[in-house]
Design a protein around this motif. Structure first.
Motif, short mmCIF file in Angstrom:
data_model
loop_
_atom_site.label_atom_id
_atom_site.label_comp_id
_atom_site.label_asym_id
_atom_site.label_seq_id
_atom_site.Cartn_x
_atom_site.Cartn_y
_atom_site.Cartn_z
N GLU A 12 0.86 -1.22 -0.09
CA GLU A 12 -0.03 0.03 0.20
C GLU A 12 0.86 1.31 0.10
O GLU A 12 0.58 2.16 0.72
CB GLU A 12 -1.02 0.14 1.08
N TYR A 15 -0.66 4.51 -0.36
CA TYR A 15 -1.20 5.73 0.67
C TYR A 15 -0.26 6.51 1.31
O TYR A 15 -0.32 7.56 1.57
CB TYR A 15 -1.86 4.84 1.76
N ARG A 29 -5.95 4.60 7.53
CA ARG A 29 -4.47 3.84 7.22
C ARG A 29 -3.47 4.30 8.37
O ARG A 29 -2.41 3.17 8.73
CB ARG A 29 -4.08 4.31 5.89
#
Length: 753
Positions: A12, A15, A29
């Motif tokens: 990820e 992000y 997150r």
């Protein structure tokens, strides 16, 4: 510094690269660990220092500095600073950074963010609930409201239509407060219910716009209350961000009009009350108001303001209102991404999954931003560009990514490698778009075939581009309906291309203007009035082509890789996929064709594309024939005097000659194949001479076939300018042929001199 992303998973990185303290990713997150302090100290990137952008950026900064000086100007009681710019260009980050640098002098400020909202009142409700919840003397607040309602404290004539609502609001609020059991969430619920009751029962003649006006008024009253309760003399600052990001598009104008009316009403409010002798909490109204200044920042897209200017042409001619365009290149995407990657790598172990992915992303960023079309394809949105770079990691096999990086690295020794790397990158983007059903759902594309039909999305975009990047839907109907396109079909395709597809991976290619339909059915009502003979153009929406639409027309449509990607050849993560770009190593493999003969795979790829080009050009000429027949045009008149063909534009933005779609397609493919020929011959310089000659012959012969396609009147409309270009390419090809294909130096391309 402690990392703020301890719990983020290794796949990820997107992000990390998009992270700001102001988005839901920070809450979800990073457990809200990415604070403004951390963000601006470690991740924020200053404005671009490139000389070509300096003048535009300086002009913007000078206007912002003027606004900064005005923050403490107590004689100008209300100031509006409107910043417009393309989505994702950095407006929000800029405003937050600007206010963060002033935090010691302006005290507390808050932001009403419309990103992802569905109703014009939604973010105001949350904001007002927070303000009320923070008020300690809540019974004093009720008393303050009562004084306003009874007109014993302020002259609120310009807010008169909101006073009855405030009276009802204060009565219901006192009941909640009297129960001593209220939270910010309960206040939000109360406001939501109050909105429903207010619109449906209390004031049936008043619509949602007026409730937004009431919430703005309530916000203003709450800020003033704070000044009477406390010794707060800092500027009152309110930021309304993404003021046109409502998913209910019909409410955009509603919100902008409310903001304009609110600013106007506040000016009158100060004018009427600066000499007011009323007293509240032992403070004179006149004394407090003389020390009070309200400054509002709000941001929108450029196109929204263009729409609003048509409806309200004098909307910015108000005292204290300044509207400025956020420079397209104020921040450099490449610098932002690389700065963040450098910071994250300083925190990570070099062999961690995150570090390895970020290192790979940095190389993809270098290739992506080598060509300006990458930003254009996604309307300059930093967030979307980051997402697409990261999507490549998930969609494309790692061996292909490494091959493209190797190809890009070879550009110093083999100058045509850069064209191959850009084509390879376009292939990767097309894979992502195709997997996300952009081809079918947005562009309505099918495999190329000789069926006499052309892409409606392409012809719509061409017409709008040739009409100066904007066009009335009435004009589109008038041009397309007589030659067989149904108004409902045109509306459906426009809807797919327009801003309503906000969750679309690609970003919008067109924008609605003048009239903004809230649904496809509403847009189709304009098809109905056209069918009924309505010729009033102000009854029809206008369409503006976006940067992504221009990039699609100018870069994607005529590209060899786009035509190759139209084949259903297992596009996806498989390294064995037959669809790999022309410059991939797979093109150099020897395979057997349908006749059992041994050929290079690049011959197969070119053969596929050549047939498709031939079919598409045939369809385009058939379309041209129908237009000529309908309007009694000659071929020259069709090319030069209609909106169905394309003006070329040079790097200096000078408009070149008109081109038929067919000729543009053919010459762009010739140029790409020629660069591949030179790239491959240089790469294969050490193989036996007869093999190099064979490669040279095969590729030169394909170029000649393309030139012959240009001369085929059933396939291509020619122009005098392009005839001269074709002759030059034939002469250069013949020079190589006359050498028995031993000439590896001559390039089959026109001199740039």
């Amino acid at each position: 510094m402690k990392k703020f992303y301890n719990n983020i998973s290794s796949n990820e990185c997107v992000y990390l690269l998009k992270a700001t303290p102001y988005t839901k990713e920070n809450r979800i997150r990073f457990d809200n660990n990415l604070t403004k302090e951390k963000f601006f100290r470690f991740l924020y990137t200053e404005r671009s220092s490139k000389s070509e952008h300096k003048a535009e950026n300086d002009l913007f900064d000078n206007k912002i500095n003027a606004a900064k000086e005005d923050l403490q100007n107590e004689f100008s009681k209300v100031s509006m600073i409107h910043i417009s710019g393309y989505g994702g260009c950095g407006k929000t980050t800029f405003i937050h950074h600007f206010l963060w640098t002033l935090k010691d002098s302006i005290g507390v400020y808050d932001v009403i963010d419309y990103e992802g909202c569905t109703k014009a009142a939604e973010p105001f409700i949350k904001r007002v609930a927070r303000l009320i919840y923070k008020v300690k003397n809540t019974f004093g607040l009720i008393d303050y409201f009562e004084n306003i309602v009874n007109n014993t404290l302020f002259n609120t004539y310009r807010f008169s239509n909101q006073i009855p609502v405030l009276y009802d609001f204060s009565n219901k609020l006192s009941m909640i407060i009297g129960g001593n059991n209220y939270t910010e969430n309960s206040l939000c619920a109360f406001l939501i219910n109050f909105e429903k009751n207010y619109i449906s029962e209390d004031c049936k003649s008043i619509v949602g716009k007026d409730f937004v006006s009431f919430l703005l008024f309530l916000e203003f009253i709450l800020l003033l209350f704070d000044r009477f309760e406390n010794n707060n003399e800092s500027s009152m600052i309110l930021v309304i961000d993404n003021a046109d990001s409502l998913s209910d598009l019909s409410e955009e104008h509603l919100l902008l009009k409310s903001i304009r009316e609110f600013e106007n009403n506040c000016n009158y409010f100060f004018g009427w009350n600066l000499e007011n002798d009323g007293v509240y909490n032992e403070k004179k109204v006149s004394d407090v108001l003389r020390r009070t200044k309200l400054t509002m920042f709000f941001t929108t897209r450029v196109a929204t303001i263009k729409k609003y200017e048509i409806i309200e042409p004098d909307w910015e001619r108000i005292d204290g209102w300044m509207s400025i365009r956020f420079p397209e290149h104020y921040y450099e995407h490449k610098d932002i991404i690389n700065h963040r990657i450098e910071y994250y790598l300083s925190l990570e172990s070099p062999k961690s999954n995150i570090a390895e992915e970020l290192t790979l992303i940095s190389k993809l960023v270098e290739i992506a931003y080598h060509n300006y079309n990458f930003m254009r394809l996604f309307n300059g949105s930093y967030r979307t560009c980051v997402e697409k770079i990261c999507d490549i990691l998930k969609t494309i096999h790692s061996s292909q990514i490494k091959e493209m990086i190797k190809l890009y690295s070879a550009r110093a020794d083999n100058r045509d490698a850069i064209e191959g790397a850009i084509g390879y990158y376009l292939y990767m983007i097309l894979c992502v778009l195709k997997n996300e059903r952009t081809y079918t759902d947005t562009l309505a594309l099918s495999p190329c075939r000789k069926d006499g039909t052309i892409s409606l999305s392409r012809i719509i975009l061409t017409i709008i581009r040739e009409k100066g990047d904007r066009c009335s839907l009435y004009d589109l109907f008038s041009l397309l309906v007589p030659i067989g396109y149904k108004p409902n079909m045109i509306c459906t395709q426009i809807w797919n291309l327009c801003e309503v597809a906000r969750n679309n991976a690609w970003r919008r290619l067109l924008l609605f203007d003048l009239i903004t339909p809230s649904s496809l059915d509403e847009l189709k009502k304009q098809a109905d009035i056209f069918n009924n003979g309505d010729e009033e153009t102000n009854h029809y929406t206008e369409l503006i082509i976006c940067t992504a639409g221009q990039a699609y027309m100018e870069f994607v449509v005529p590209h060899f890789e786009f035509m190759l990607s139209r084949h259903e050849l297992g596009v996806g993560t498989s390294v064995q996929s037959k669809y790999q770009p022309l410059f991939s190593s797979s093109s150099e493999e020897l395979i057997r064709d349908g006749n059992g003969e041994t050929i290079y795979r690049f011959e197969k790829k070119i053969s596929w594309v050549f047939k498709d080009v031939k079919d598409c050009c045939y369809n385009s000429v058939k379309f041209a024939d129908s237009v000529e027949k309908k309007y009694h045009l000659s071929k020259d008149e069709y090319i030069n005097n209609t909106f169905f063909n394309y003006h070329s534009v040079g790097w200096d933005n000078n408009v070149g000659p008109k081109q038929s779609y067919e000729s543009r397609l053919i010459f762009r493919h010739i140029g790409y194949i020629e660069k591949y020929r030179n790239y491959l011959l240089k790469k294969k310089k050490d193989i036996p001479l007869d093999e190099r000659i064979a490669i040279n012959k095969k590729l030169v012969n394909w170029i000649i076939k393309y030139i012959e396609l240009y001369y085929n009147s059933e396939i291509c409309y020619r122009t005098e300018y392009q005839d001269a270009a074709a002759k030059d390419l034939i002469d250069l090809s013949n020079k190589i042929i006359d050498s028995n294909y031993k000439d590896f130096v001559t390039r089959i391309e026109r001199s740039s001199e």
